[in-house]
Motif scaffolding. Structure first.
Motif, PDB file in Angstrom:
ATOM      1  N   GLY A 114      43.122 -15.230  62.810  1.00 30.55           N
ATOM      2  CA  GLY A 114      44.457 -16.144  63.178  1.00 30.55           C
ATOM      3  C   GLY A 114      44.535 -16.216  63.887  1.00 30.55           C
ATOM      4  O   GLY A 114      43.253 -16.801  64.488  1.00 30.55           O
ATOM      5  N   VAL A 115      45.464 -17.629  64.028  1.00 32.03           N
ATOM      6  CA  VAL A 115      45.649 -19.066  64.977  1.00 32.03           C
ATOM      7  C   VAL A 115      47.107 -18.501  65.934  1.00 32.03           C
ATOM      8  O   VAL A 115      46.337 -18.928  66.825  1.00 32.03           O
ATOM      9  CB  VAL A 115      45.743 -19.711  64.407  1.00 32.03           C
ATOM     10  N   ALA A 116      47.808 -18.136  65.510  1.00 24.97           N
ATOM     11  CA  ALA A 116      49.615 -17.751  66.262  1.00 24.97           C
ATOM     12  C   ALA A 116      49.975 -17.255  65.437  1.00 24.97           C
ATOM     13  O   ALA A 116      50.240 -17.463  64.329  1.00 24.97           O
ATOM     14  CB  ALA A 116      49.573 -18.956  66.394  1.00 24.97           C
ATOM     15  N   ALA A 117      50.895 -16.831  66.632  1.00 19.75           N
ATOM     16  CA  ALA A 117      52.221 -16.006  65.817  1.00 19.75           C
ATOM     17  C   ALA A 117      53.440 -16.304  66.329  1.00 19.75           C
ATOM     18  O   ALA A 117      53.696 -16.068  67.268  1.00 19.75           O
ATOM     19  CB  ALA A 117      51.512 -14.351  65.598  1.00 19.75           C
ATOM     20  N   ILE A 118      54.653 -15.647  65.751  1.00 23.55           N
ATOM     21  CA  ILE A 118      55.908 -15.565  66.280  1.00 23.55           C
ATOM     22  C   ILE A 118      56.908 -14.944  65.859  1.00 23.55           C
ATOM     23  O   ILE A 118      57.009 -15.224  64.927  1.00 23.55           O
ATOM     24  CB  ILE A 118      56.818 -17.418  66.698  1.00 23.55           C
ATOM     25  N   LEU A 166      41.859 -31.663  69.074  1.00 18.40           N
ATOM     26  CA  LEU A 166      41.556 -31.264  67.985  1.00 18.40           C
ATOM     27  C   LEU A 166      39.699 -31.647  67.894  1.00 18.40           C
ATOM     28  O   LEU A 166      39.369 -32.246  68.097  1.00 18.40           O
ATOM     29  CB  LEU A 166      41.832 -31.725  66.257  1.00 18.40           C
ATOM     30  N   LYS A 167      39.710 -30.174  67.195  1.00 22.06           N
ATOM     31  CA  LYS A 167      37.759 -30.213  67.443  1.00 22.06           C
ATOM     32  C   LYS A 167      37.589 -30.349  65.959  1.00 22.06           C
ATOM     33  O   LYS A 167      38.504 -29.412  65.095  1.00 22.06           O
ATOM     34  CB  LYS A 167      37.568 -28.895  68.129  1.00 22.06           C
ATOM     35  N   PRO A 168      36.185 -30.392  65.640  1.00 20.98           N
ATOM     36  CA  PRO A 168      35.461 -29.640  64.961  1.00 20.98           C
ATOM     37  C   PRO A 168      35.396 -28.953  63.885  1.00 20.98           C
ATOM     38  O   PRO A 168      36.151 -28.836  62.865  1.00 20.98           O
ATOM     39  CB  PRO A 168      34.319 -31.002  64.740  1.00 20.98           C
ATOM     40  N   GLU A 169      35.347 -27.964  64.807  1.00 23.92           N
ATOM     41  CA  GLU A 169      35.567 -26.433  64.664  1.00 23.92           C
ATOM     42  C   GLU A 169      36.519 -25.733  64.251  1.00 23.92           C
ATOM     43  O   GLU A 169      37.308 -25.267  64.261  1.00 23.92           O
ATOM     44  CB  GLU A 169      34.834 -25.437  65.769  1.00 23.92           C
ATOM     45  N   ASP A 170      38.019 -26.441  64.153  1.00 27.62           N
ATOM     46  CA  ASP A 170      39.470 -26.836  63.949  1.00 27.62           C
ATOM     47  C   ASP A 170      39.917 -26.396  62.292  1.00 27.62           C
ATOM     48  O   ASP A 170      41.002 -26.352  61.708  1.00 27.62           O
ATOM     49  CB  ASP A 170      40.578 -27.217  64.080  1.00 27.62           C
ATOM     50  N   THR A 171      38.582 -27.765  61.401  1.00 30.48           N
ATOM     51  CA  THR A 171      38.735 -27.602  60.233  1.00 30.48           C
ATOM     52  C   THR A 171      38.810 -26.681  59.538  1.00 30.48           C
ATOM     53  O   THR A 171      37.983 -25.266  59.572  1.00 30.48           O
ATOM     54  CB  THR A 171      37.188 -28.235  59.063  1.00 30.48           C
ATOM     55  N   ALA A 172      39.625 -26.468  58.643  1.00 36.91           N
ATOM     56  CA  ALA A 172      39.571 -25.638  58.036  1.00 36.91           C
ATOM     57  C   ALA A 172      41.147 -25.088  56.909  1.00 36.91           C
ATOM     58  O   ALA A 172      42.222 -26.587  57.032  1.00 36.91           O
ATOM     59  CB  ALA A 172      40.231 -24.055  58.775  1.00 36.91           C
ATOM     60  N   VAL A 173      41.165 -24.363  56.288  1.00 40.04           N
ATOM     61  CA  VAL A 173      42.276 -24.356  55.372  1.00 40.04           C
ATOM     62  C   VAL A 173      43.715 -23.707  55.786  1.00 40.04           C
ATOM     63  O   VAL A 173      43.378 -22.612  56.184  1.00 40.04           O
ATOM     64  CB  VAL A 173      42.396 -23.958  53.815  1.00 40.04           C
ATOM     65  N   TYR A 174      44.712 -23.996  56.446  1.00 40.39           N
ATOM     66  CA  TYR A 174      45.554 -23.396  57.050  1.00 40.39           C
ATOM     67  C   TYR A 174      46.623 -22.981  56.376  1.00 40.39           C
ATOM     68  O   TYR A 174      47.079 -23.525  55.147  1.00 40.39           O
ATOM     69  CB  TYR A 174      46.154 -24.286  58.532  1.00 40.39           C
ATOM     70  N   TYR A 175      46.958 -21.560  56.520  1.00 42.16           N
ATOM     71  CA  TYR A 175      48.049 -20.748  55.981  1.00 42.16           C
ATOM     72  C   TYR A 175      49.450 -20.312  56.779  1.00 42.16           C
ATOM     73  O   TYR A 175      48.583 -19.848  58.230  1.00 42.16           O
ATOM     74  CB  TYR A 175      47.462 -19.501  55.462  1.00 42.16           C
ATOM     75  N   CYS A 176      50.856 -20.625  56.073  1.00 44.75           N
ATOM     76  CA  CYS A 176      51.708 -20.081  56.637  1.00 44.75           C
ATOM     77  C   CYS A 176      51.547 -18.569  56.375  1.00 44.75           C
ATOM     78  O   CYS A 176      51.742 -18.539  54.792  1.00 44.75           O
ATOM     79  CB  CYS A 176      52.775 -20.822  56.931  1.00 44.75           C
ATOM     80  N   ALA A 177      52.300 -17.938  57.437  1.00 44.95           N
ATOM     81  CA  ALA A 177      52.601 -16.087  56.777  1.00 44.95           C
ATOM     82  C   ALA A 177      53.858 -15.746  57.550  1.00 44.95           C
ATOM     83  O   ALA A 177      54.022 -15.951  58.730  1.00 44.95           O
ATOM     84  CB  ALA A 177      51.604 -15.260  57.221  1.00 44.95           C
ATOM     85  N   ALA A 178      54.078 -14.483  56.456  1.00 48.04           N
ATOM     86  CA  ALA A 178      55.639 -13.984  56.889  1.00 48.04           C
ATOM     87  C   ALA A 178      56.258 -12.531  57.066  1.00 48.04           C
ATOM     88  O   ALA A 178      55.064 -12.166  55.371  1.00 48.04           O
ATOM     89  CB  ALA A 178      56.770 -14.641  56.270  1.00 48.04           C
ATOM     90  N   GLU A 179      56.610 -12.384  56.932  1.00 48.01           N
ATOM     91  CA  GLU A 179      56.956 -10.375  56.631  1.00 48.01           C
ATOM     92  C   GLU A 179      58.340 -10.447  57.838  1.00 48.01           C
ATOM     93  O   GLU A 179      57.708 -10.439  59.341  1.00 48.01           O
ATOM     94  CB  GLU A 179      55.504  -9.890  57.159  1.00 48.01           C
ATOM     95  N   SER A 180      58.783  -9.209  57.044  1.00 48.10           N
ATOM     96  CA  SER A 180      59.492  -8.505  58.287  1.00 48.10           C
ATOM     97  C   SER A 180      59.336  -7.325  58.249  1.00 48.10           C
ATOM     98  O   SER A 180      58.687  -6.649  57.861  1.00 48.10           O
ATOM     99  CB  SER A 180      61.307  -8.661  57.122  1.00 48.10           C
ATOM    100  N   ASP A 181      59.929  -7.015  59.576  1.00 52.14           N
ATOM    101  CA  ASP A 181      59.653  -6.118  60.083  1.00 52.14           C
ATOM    102  C   ASP A 181      57.691  -5.592  59.969  1.00 52.14           C
ATOM    103  O   ASP A 181      57.640  -4.547  59.851  1.00 52.14           O
ATOM    104  CB  ASP A 181      60.515  -3.840  59.018  1.00 52.14           C
ATOM    105  N   ALA A 182      57.326  -6.842  60.542  1.00 49.99           N
ATOM    106  CA  ALA A 182      55.988  -5.969  60.266  1.00 49.99           C
ATOM    107  C   ALA A 182      55.466  -5.191  61.287  1.00 49.99           C
ATOM    108  O   ALA A 182      56.173  -5.422  63.222  1.00 49.99           O
ATOM    109  CB  ALA A 182      55.584  -7.632  60.749  1.00 49.99           C
ATOM    110  N   VAL A 183      54.576  -4.540  61.083  1.00 45.55           N
ATOM    111  CA  VAL A 183      54.179  -2.822  62.670  1.00 45.55           C
ATOM    112  C   VAL A 183      53.631  -3.808  64.072  1.00 45.55           C
ATOM    113  O   VAL A 183      54.160  -3.452  64.569  1.00 45.55           O
ATOM    114  CB  VAL A 183      53.074  -2.379  61.754  1.00 45.55           C
ATOM    115  N   VAL A 184      52.850  -5.273  63.576  1.00 44.06           N
ATOM    116  CA  VAL A 184      52.573  -5.995  64.835  1.00 44.06           C
ATOM    117  C   VAL A 184      52.796  -6.854  64.441  1.00 44.06           C
ATOM    118  O   VAL A 184      52.365  -7.777  62.870  1.00 44.06           O
ATOM    119  CB  VAL A 184      51.186  -5.169  64.815  1.00 44.06           C
ATOM    120  N   CYS A 185      53.710  -8.017  65.117  1.00 44.71           N
ATOM    121  CA  CYS A 185      53.315  -9.777  64.778  1.00 44.71           C
ATOM    122  C   CYS A 185      51.866  -9.921  65.905  1.00 44.71           C
ATOM    123  O   CYS A 185      52.842 -10.190  67.746  1.00 44.71           O
ATOM    124  CB  CYS A 185      55.247  -9.847  65.207  1.00 44.71           C
TER     125      CYS A 185
END
Length: 125
Positions: free
Chosen positions: A47-51, A85-104
């Protein structure tokens, strides 16, 4: 039908910046928990970040102070500004979403119901 489409990935040298975008359709971003997670080859999803719907944000310790998550509700788009940015940030990045998430929260980004297809970020040293 909820759809998430990421863009903005690419290759950059260490110290550089990229801004990822995630265009959402089928729902209103302002009412959802939205997040970014990443997966590097041979590693577990991180997990990277959430709003949250109220605008509160959380970040992984590894990106605090370098990455910023934001959303433009008028455009139904989520962003991830990535600086220093650092070399260790290399990855595939995905966005995700959900309504009424138990934990955001960033730690739970990969548990959200809807994911995009991912965008590759490569940082060279």
């Amino acid at each position: 039908q909820v759809q998430l489409v990421e863009s903005g990935g690419g290759s950059v040298q260490a110290g550089g910046s990229l801004r990822l975008s995630c265009a959402a359709s089928g729902y209103t971003t302002s009412s959802y928990c939205m997040a970014w997670f990443r997966q590097a080859p041979g590693k577990e999803r991180e997990g990277v970040a959430a709003i949250d719907a109220d605008g509160s944000t959380t970040y992984a310790d590894s990106v605090k102070g370098r990455f910023t998550i934001s959303q433009d509700n008028a455009k139904n788009t989520l962003y991830l500004q990535m600086n220093s940015l650092k070399p260790e940030d290399t990855a595939v990045y995905y966005c995700a979403a959900e309504s009424d998430a138990v934990v955001c929260a960033s730690d739970y980004a990969a548990t959200l119901a809807y994911w995009g297809q991912g965008t590759q970020v490569t940082v060279s040293s």
